[in-house]
Design a protein around this motif. Structure first.
Motif, PDB file in Angstrom:
ATOM      1  N   VAL A   1      -6.135   0.262  -2.668  1.00 26.42           N
ATOM      2  CA  VAL A   1      -6.933   1.148  -1.814  1.00 26.42           C
ATOM      3  C   VAL A   1      -7.508   0.256  -0.712  1.00 26.42           C
ATOM      4  O   VAL A   1      -8.224  -0.709  -0.996  1.00 26.42           O
ATOM      5  N   LEU A   2      -7.171   0.547   0.531  1.00 25.55           N
ATOM      6  CA  LEU A   2      -7.595  -0.300   1.642  1.00 25.55           C
ATOM      7  C   LEU A   2      -9.110  -0.314   1.821  1.00 25.55           C
ATOM      8  O   LEU A   2      -9.795   0.689   1.595  1.00 25.55           O
TER       9      LEU A   2
ATOM     10  N   LEU B   1      -0.008   4.621  -2.143  1.00 25.90           N
ATOM     11  CA  LEU B   1      -1.058   5.592  -1.794  1.00 25.90           C
ATOM     12  C   LEU B   1      -1.043   6.050  -0.344  1.00 25.90           C
ATOM     13  O   LEU B   1      -1.727   7.011  -0.004  1.00 25.90           O
ATOM     14  N   TYR B   2      -0.316   5.334   0.512  1.00 21.17           N
ATOM     15  CA  TYR B   2      -0.365   5.632   1.942  1.00 21.17           C
ATOM     16  C   TYR B   2       1.031   5.868   2.501  1.00 21.17           C
ATOM     17  O   TYR B   2       2.012   5.340   1.988  1.00 21.17           O
ATOM     18  N   THR B   3       1.092   6.634   3.574  1.00 22.21           N
ATOM     19  CA  THR B   3       2.325   6.823   4.325  1.00 22.21           C
ATOM     20  C   THR B   3       2.122   6.195   5.702  1.00 22.21           C
ATOM     21  O   THR B   3       0.976   5.953   6.111  1.00 22.21           O
TER      22      THR B   3
ATOM     23  N   ARG C   1      -5.609   3.741  11.644  1.00 20.11           N
ATOM     24  CA  ARG C   1      -6.683   3.488  10.673  1.00 20.11           C
ATOM     25  C   ARG C   1      -7.328   2.125  10.915  1.00 20.11           C
ATOM     26  O   ARG C   1      -6.648   1.140  11.230  1.00 20.11           O
TER      27      ARG C   1
ATOM     28  N   VAL D   1       0.807  -1.226   0.000  1.00 29.36           N
ATOM     29  CA  VAL D   1       0.000   0.000   0.000  1.00 29.36           C
ATOM     30  C   VAL D   1       0.838   1.272   0.000  1.00 29.36           C
ATOM     31  O   VAL D   1       0.303   2.373   0.125  1.00 29.36           O
TER      32      VAL D   1
ATOM     33  N   GLU E   1       2.168   7.623   8.447  1.00 31.47           N
ATOM     34  CA  GLU E   1       1.329   8.551   9.233  1.00 31.47           C
ATOM     35  C   GLU E   1      -0.154   8.417   8.889  1.00 31.47           C
ATOM     36  O   GLU E   1      -1.009   8.572   9.760  1.00 31.47           O
ATOM     37  N   THR E   2      -0.481   8.140   7.624  1.00 33.65           N
ATOM     38  CA  THR E   2      -1.899   8.003   7.249  1.00 33.65           C
ATOM     39  C   THR E   2      -2.435   6.614   7.575  1.00 33.65           C
ATOM     40  O   THR E   2      -3.653   6.423   7.620  1.00 33.65           O
ATOM     41  N   LEU E   3      -1.544   5.657   7.817  1.00 37.64           N
ATOM     42  CA  LEU E   3      -1.977   4.299   8.134  1.00 37.64           C
ATOM     43  C   LEU E   3      -2.169   4.078   9.631  1.00 37.64           C
ATOM     44  O   LEU E   3      -3.125   3.411  10.035  1.00 37.64           O
TER      45      LEU E   3
END
Length: 123
Positions: A108-109, A66-68, A75, A63, A70-72
């Motif tokens: 995209v999760l 699309l993700y860092t 979540r 992933v 910090e954004t994961l």
């Protein structure tokens, strides 16, 4: 494991509801994200808390496009928790984190759009 299919493909073969129930999909919260530089495709090592019944499990997830971290972190995600562990390089992935490919094939999760209890099972 990459299972990308063309969105125009017809549905898979029909299965019974009992077959669906064999796949245990639970919601968990990502509590740690580690780099996975030795992976063939950009990926992270995720540590996911599924609550009391399932506990904390680890997953390799492609992933990073699309993700860092910090954004994961923090979540909610969905994962199959009853597949056997899978060795990916030197890392043992214990659950399959679920996602859909976007138009460019990036993952995209898949996650709930509202808070649910950790360990809740998809039905």
């Amino acid at each position: 494991m990459h299972l990308a299919h063309d969105p125009a493909d017809p549905p898979a073969e029909t299965i019974g509801f009992d077959d669906f129930l064999k796949v245990d999909i639970r919601v968990g919260r990502i509590i740690r994200v580690d780099p996975f530089p030795e992976a063939r495709k950009p990926a992270f090592k995720l540590t996911i808390d599924f609550g009391k019944g399932v506990g904390v499990r680890r997953s390799s997830a492609q992933v990073a496009a699309l993700y860092t971290p910090e954004t994961l972190e923090g979540r909610l995600v969905a994962a199959v928790v009853n597949f056997p562990p899978r060795q990916i390089g030197k890392f043992m992935s214990e659950v399959l984190t679920l996602g859909f490919p976007d138009a460019e094939g990036r993952v995209v999760l898949f996650s709930p759009d509202a808070a649910v209890p950790l360990g809740a099972r998809l039905f």
